[in-house]
Design an enzyme around this catalytic site. Structure first.
Site, PDB file in Angstrom:
ATOM      1  N   LYS A  44       0.846  -1.204   0.000  1.00 43.80           N
ATOM      2  CA  LYS A  44       0.000   0.000   0.000  1.00 43.80           C
ATOM      3  C   LYS A  44       0.876   1.247   0.000  1.00 43.80           C
ATOM      4  O   LYS A  44       2.093   1.159   0.268  1.00 43.80           O
ATOM      5  CB  LYS A  44      -0.888  -0.015   1.251  1.00 43.80           C
ATOM      6  CG  LYS A  44      -0.106   0.042   2.560  1.00 43.80           C
ATOM      7  CD  LYS A  44      -0.989  -0.240   3.758  1.00 43.80           C
ATOM      8  CE  LYS A  44      -0.207  -0.113   5.063  1.00 43.80           C
ATOM      9  NZ  LYS A  44      -1.038  -0.491   6.225  1.00 43.80           N
ATOM     10  N   TYR A 266      12.450  31.957   6.819  1.00 43.97           N
ATOM     11  CA  TYR A 266      11.194  32.555   7.283  1.00 43.97           C
ATOM     12  C   TYR A 266      11.202  32.768   8.795  1.00 43.97           C
ATOM     13  O   TYR A 266      11.632  31.888   9.546  1.00 43.97           O
ATOM     14  CB  TYR A 266      10.017  31.637   6.937  1.00 43.97           C
ATOM     15  CG  TYR A 266       9.608  31.684   5.496  1.00 43.97           C
ATOM     16  CD1 TYR A 266       9.258  32.893   4.891  1.00 43.97           C
ATOM     17  CD2 TYR A 266       9.565  30.526   4.741  1.00 43.97           C
ATOM     18  CE1 TYR A 266       8.871  32.928   3.558  1.00 43.97           C
ATOM     19  CE2 TYR A 266       9.179  30.552   3.411  1.00 43.97           C
ATOM     20  CZ  TYR A 266       8.833  31.761   2.822  1.00 43.97           C
ATOM     21  OH  TYR A 266       8.451  31.787   1.514  1.00 43.97           O
TER      22      TYR A 266
HETATM   23  C1  LIG Z   1      -0.464  -1.624   6.788  1.00 44.16           C
HETATM   24  C2  LIG Z   1      -1.136  -2.835   7.262  1.00 44.16           C
HETATM   25  C3  LIG Z   1      -0.390  -4.005   7.455  1.00 44.16           C
HETATM   26  C4  LIG Z   1       1.110  -4.033   7.345  1.00 44.16           C
HETATM   27  O1  LIG Z   1       1.602  -3.572   8.588  1.00 44.16           O
HETATM   28  P1  LIG Z   1       3.169  -3.366   8.803  1.00 44.16           P
HETATM   29  O2  LIG Z   1       3.308  -2.978  10.227  1.00 44.16           O
HETATM   30  O3  LIG Z   1       3.526  -2.242   7.878  1.00 44.16           O
HETATM   31  O4  LIG Z   1       3.826  -4.621   8.457  1.00 44.16           O
HETATM   32  C5  LIG Z   1      -1.063  -5.148   7.809  1.00 44.16           C
HETATM   33  N1  LIG Z   1      -2.399  -5.140   7.985  1.00 44.16           N
HETATM   34  C6  LIG Z   1      -3.154  -4.034   7.830  1.00 44.16           C
HETATM   35  C7  LIG Z   1      -4.622  -4.102   8.052  1.00 44.16           C
HETATM   36  C8  LIG Z   1      -2.539  -2.834   7.469  1.00 44.16           C
HETATM   37  O5  LIG Z   1      -3.282  -1.745   7.320  1.00 44.16           O
END
Ligand SMILES: *Cc1c(COP(=O)(O)O)cnc(C)c1O
Length: 371
Positions: A44, A266
């Protein structure tokens, strides 16, 4: 030869984000060795900012057997690229395009009765993973509704609308293995599996662990682990040395000599204490450098850590390169695995009161499109 011809190649090279898929390969092998079940590579958020396709292909070549994403849009991109392995998408609104998911062989998570009704009503035979909230009140079905969801899913299965191939949960405190919330989550997940079986469901994929629990708690593994952060070198449990996959460098656009007491950036938030040289870096918060790291962060210049001074702007920031100076066009390292003393994602996270995940996913489209 003119000076321009000499300078041109150096000035033409902008910021670079280098992605080390060898690191992803090594991390995947380590995680696959720890997981007692299958390994799902979670890609993702564009593979946590490392490029979803590259991370997916690398992970599949080194021990992962499946892919996971949040949205169906992310799933389409993987299918478009020709990746034909089992693929799960778990975060979609009720009116998502379930028909296309079935047609493209994308498995979907079902976290509510509303989702189940919508999925079952859509054309196609849907392979679904029922998602139970294992104790973080975020995604997943409320345990109070779980038995009802299982019964409704079983009826939909008997009508041939869905096939319940999995049950999933997610732990809220797995980064701290000593937290009692982990035992509660495991217990709730075991209860959810029992309830599903008692209603006649036979989910073959049962998955609760992400990176942290994959590394620290075999009791959470069941038949599969879903790992994302670990693939790209982030261990939320802090128990294993994984390999970072990103290196961000940039050329100094200019270098100027300044007196003591010079106000920088800034709000004049910084004043130089001594005569020194300031280098201009063409990266700012729009590129994902967290603004809260202003006046705290460091970068690597000529092998030494040098402080960023003044506020990080949208497109640029300033480094105090010290009295020795530096040349315009010289490359500085903003972030990397730390091998040569450069700051790591963990350093940046510390400077900006966040976690490594936010740092690496925040290095956004602008940096990546330039590379
Ligand atoms: C992002 C996610 C993972 C992966 O988790 P990590 O800690 O990045 O390995 C697994 N399950 C769900 C539901 C997630 O949203």
């Amino acid at each position: 030869m003119s000076a321009l011809a000499v300078l041109a190649p150096r000035l033409g090279s902008g910021p670079r984000l280098d992605i080390d898929l060898g690191a992803v390969a090594a991390n995947t092998r380590l995680l696959a060795g720890r997981a007692t079940g299958e390994l799902m590579a979670v890609v993702k958020a564009d593979g946590f900012g490392h490029g979803a396709l590259g991370v997916a292909r690398t992970a599949l070549a080194h021990g992962a057997t499946r892919l996971g994403v949040t949205s169906l849009d992310e799933a389409w991109a993987l299918r478009d690229a020709g990746l034909a392995v089992p693929l799960l998408s778990w975060l979609n609104p009720v009116d998502a395009d379930w028909a296309t998911a079935a047609a493209r062989d994308v498995e979907v998570a079902v976290p509510s009765l509303e989702h189940l009704a919508a999925v079952a009503a859509a054309p196609g035979r849907h392979r679904v993973h029922l998602h139970v909230d294992a104790g973080m009140a975020r995604d997943g079905a409320d345990p109070a509704c779980w038995a009802q969801l299982c019964r409704a899913a079983r009826r939909a299965e008997q009508r041939g609308e869905v096939e319940v191939v999995g049950v999933m949960g997610h732990l809220g405190c797995a980064d701290d293995p000593s937290d009692e919330c982990n035992a509660l989550g495991r217990t709730r997940f075991a209860w959810a599996l029992e309830t599903a079986r008692a209603t006649g469901l036979r989910p073959v994929d049962r998955h609760l662990a992400s990176t942290a629990a994959t590394l620290t708690d075999p009791r959470a593994h069941h038949t599969m682990s879903r790992v994302g952060a670990g693939l790209v070198g982030i261990d939320p449990s802090g128990t294993v040395a994984l390999r970072a996959g990103l290196t961000l460098t940039a050329p100094l656009v200019s270098v100027r000599r300044v007196r003591a007491g010079t106000a920088v950036g800034y709000g004049h938030a910084h004043r130089t204490a001594h005569p020194t040289y300031l280098g201009l870096i063409p990266l700012g918060y729009a590129d994902g450098l967290p603004r809260p790291a202003s006046d705290r962060a460091e970068v690597l210049v000529r092998g030494a850590r040098r402080p960023l001074v003044g506020r990080i702007s949208m497109d640029q920031c300033v480094v105090d390169v010290g009295p020795g100076g530096a040349e315009p066009g010289e490359t500085v390292t903003i972030l990397g695995p730390g091998d040569d003393g450069e700051p790591t994602a963990a350093d940046w996270a510390g400077w900006s009161d966040t976690i490594e995940h936010e740092v690496v996913t925040g290095l956004g489209a602008r940096v990546r499109s330039r590379t």
